[in-house]
Design a protein around this motif. Structure first.
Motif, mmCIF file in Angstrom:
data_model
loop_
_atom_site.group_PDB
_atom_site.id
_atom_site.type_symbol
_atom_site.label_atom_id
_atom_site.label_comp_id
_atom_site.label_asym_id
_atom_site.label_seq_id
_atom_site.Cartn_x
_atom_site.Cartn_y
_atom_site.Cartn_z
ATOM 1 N N VAL A 9 -2.114 -10.230 -10.796
ATOM 2 C CA VAL A 9 -1.259 -10.843 -9.770
ATOM 3 C C VAL A 9 -1.871 -12.178 -9.339
ATOM 4 O O VAL A 9 -3.024 -12.240 -8.918
ATOM 5 C CB VAL A 9 -1.077 -9.904 -8.562
ATOM 6 N N LEU A 10 -1.083 -13.224 -9.473
ATOM 7 C CA LEU A 10 -1.551 -14.557 -9.093
ATOM 8 C C LEU A 10 -1.741 -14.646 -7.587
ATOM 9 O O LEU A 10 -0.912 -14.135 -6.826
ATOM 10 C CB LEU A 10 -0.536 -15.622 -9.517
ATOM 11 N N GLU A 61 13.153 -0.256 -9.368
ATOM 12 C CA GLU A 61 13.442 0.641 -10.490
ATOM 13 C C GLU A 61 12.453 1.795 -10.619
ATOM 14 O O GLU A 61 12.772 2.811 -11.224
ATOM 15 C CB GLU A 61 13.496 -0.165 -11.788
ATOM 16 N N LEU A 62 11.262 1.622 -10.076
ATOM 17 C CA LEU A 62 10.248 2.666 -10.094
ATOM 18 C C LEU A 62 9.608 2.701 -8.710
ATOM 19 O O LEU A 62 8.539 2.145 -8.483
ATOM 20 C CB LEU A 62 9.192 2.360 -11.171
ATOM 21 N N PRO A 63 10.314 3.316 -7.762
ATOM 22 C CA PRO A 63 9.883 3.248 -6.356
ATOM 23 C C PRO A 63 8.642 4.101 -6.068
ATOM 24 O O PRO A 63 8.710 5.133 -5.415
ATOM 25 C CB PRO A 63 11.109 3.738 -5.588
ATOM 26 N N LEU A 64 7.525 3.646 -6.602
ATOM 27 C CA LEU A 64 6.242 4.290 -6.355
ATOM 28 C C LEU A 64 5.326 3.282 -5.672
ATOM 29 O O LEU A 64 5.512 2.072 -5.802
ATOM 30 C CB LEU A 64 5.612 4.737 -7.683
ATOM 31 N N PRO A 65 4.321 3.779 -4.957
ATOM 32 C CA PRO A 65 3.375 2.856 -4.326
ATOM 33 C C PRO A 65 2.715 1.962 -5.382
ATOM 34 O O PRO A 65 2.398 2.423 -6.483
ATOM 35 C CB PRO A 65 2.347 3.772 -3.675
ATOM 36 N N GLN A 66 2.521 0.704 -5.025
ATOM 37 C CA GLN A 66 1.908 -0.259 -5.943
ATOM 38 C C GLN A 66 0.547 -0.695 -5.421
ATOM 39 O O GLN A 66 0.372 -0.932 -4.232
ATOM 40 C CB GLN A 66 2.778 -1.511 -6.087
ATOM 41 N N ILE A 67 -0.376 -0.826 -6.356
ATOM 42 C CA ILE A 67 -1.675 -1.425 -6.071
ATOM 43 C C ILE A 67 -1.743 -2.685 -6.912
ATOM 44 O O ILE A 67 -1.577 -2.640 -8.129
ATOM 45 C CB ILE A 67 -2.827 -0.467 -6.423
ATOM 46 N N HIS A 68 -1.952 -3.819 -6.257
ATOM 47 C CA HIS A 68 -1.988 -5.103 -6.954
ATOM 48 C C HIS A 68 -3.434 -5.514 -7.221
ATOM 49 O O HIS A 68 -4.253 -5.538 -6.298
ATOM 50 C CB HIS A 68 -1.294 -6.183 -6.121
ATOM 51 N N LEU A 69 -3.704 -5.844 -8.467
ATOM 52 C CA LEU A 69 -5.011 -6.361 -8.848
ATOM 53 C C LEU A 69 -4.860 -7.842 -9.163
ATOM 54 O O LEU A 69 -3.887 -8.246 -9.790
ATOM 55 C CB LEU A 69 -5.563 -5.612 -10.061
ATOM 56 N N ASP A 87 -13.070 -3.539 -6.136
ATOM 57 C CA ASP A 87 -12.873 -3.746 -4.689
ATOM 58 C C ASP A 87 -11.388 -3.882 -4.355
ATOM 59 O O ASP A 87 -10.909 -3.322 -3.366
ATOM 60 C CB ASP A 87 -13.619 -4.985 -4.208
ATOM 61 N N ALA A 88 -10.646 -4.637 -5.174
ATOM 62 C CA ALA A 88 -9.207 -4.799 -4.941
ATOM 63 C C ALA A 88 -8.494 -3.463 -5.077
ATOM 64 O O ALA A 88 -7.587 -3.146 -4.285
ATOM 65 C CB ALA A 88 -8.619 -5.820 -5.920
ATOM 66 N N PHE A 89 -8.906 -2.671 -6.041
ATOM 67 C CA PHE A 89 -8.304 -1.345 -6.233
ATOM 68 C C PHE A 89 -8.583 -0.456 -5.020
ATOM 69 O O PHE A 89 -7.675 0.203 -4.499
ATOM 70 C CB PHE A 89 -8.843 -0.702 -7.517
ATOM 71 N N THR A 90 -9.825 -0.484 -4.548
ATOM 72 C CA THR A 90 -10.198 0.324 -3.377
ATOM 73 C C THR A 90 -9.408 -0.106 -2.140
ATOM 74 O O THR A 90 -8.886 0.737 -1.401
ATOM 75 C CB THR A 90 -11.715 0.208 -3.109
ATOM 76 N N ARG A 91 -9.296 -1.434 -1.923
ATOM 77 C CA ARG A 91 -8.504 -1.923 -0.783
ATOM 78 C C ARG A 91 -7.047 -1.468 -0.914
ATOM 79 O O ARG A 91 -6.415 -1.087 0.069
ATOM 80 C CB ARG A 91 -8.574 -3.439 -0.682
ATOM 81 N N GLY A 92 -6.511 -1.531 -2.133
ATOM 82 C CA GLY A 92 -5.131 -1.097 -2.352
ATOM 83 C C GLY A 92 -4.942 0.374 -2.026
ATOM 84 O O GLY A 92 -3.948 0.758 -1.396
ATOM 85 N N LEU A 93 -5.896 1.208 -2.443
ATOM 86 C CA LEU A 93 -5.820 2.637 -2.107
ATOM 87 C C LEU A 93 -5.897 2.856 -0.605
ATOM 88 O O LEU A 93 -5.140 3.667 -0.053
ATOM 89 C CB LEU A 93 -6.967 3.403 -2.788
#
Length: 100
Positions: A9-10, A61-69, A87-93
């Motif tokens: 993700v930019l 189309e896929l209404p699931l929680p998203q984690i942006h890296l 770290d970005a993954f952990t913050r997203g969780l």
């Protein structure tokens, strides 16, 4: 299915406006360089808009929680970049877990 990982993700560039690229008050910048800067800003703005549209479409189309890296601008991943992504993954969780 649980979560969706959106990779590459930019980062947002606030107030990115190709029409506002101007010649600096000091230094020598050619008209070609100004045109190139405007073209680069335009491309980045278009790419960011497309990315937003695709992420929104994915959410619809896929209404699931998203984690942006984030997109990392490196030729290969080393331990520092892997740590950034972790770290970005952990913050997203954590953000998902804090939702009501």
């Amino acid at each position: 299915l649980g979560r969706v990982i959106v990779n590459g993700v930019l980062p947002t560039i606030p107030d990115l406006d190709p029409d506002r690229v101007r010649r600096p008050r000091s230094g020598v910048v050619t008209n070609t360089e100004i045109d190139d800067l405007r073209a680069a800003a335009r491309l980045r703005a278009q790419r960011t808009a497309l990315q937003r549209e695709q992420i929104s479409r994915l959410d619809t189309e896929l209404p699931l929680p998203q984690i942006h890296l984030p997109q990392l601008f490196v030729p290969h991943l080393a331990s520092g970049e892997i740590e950034q992504l972790a770290d970005a993954f952990t913050r997203g969780l954590e953000q998902l877990d804090s939702r009501p």
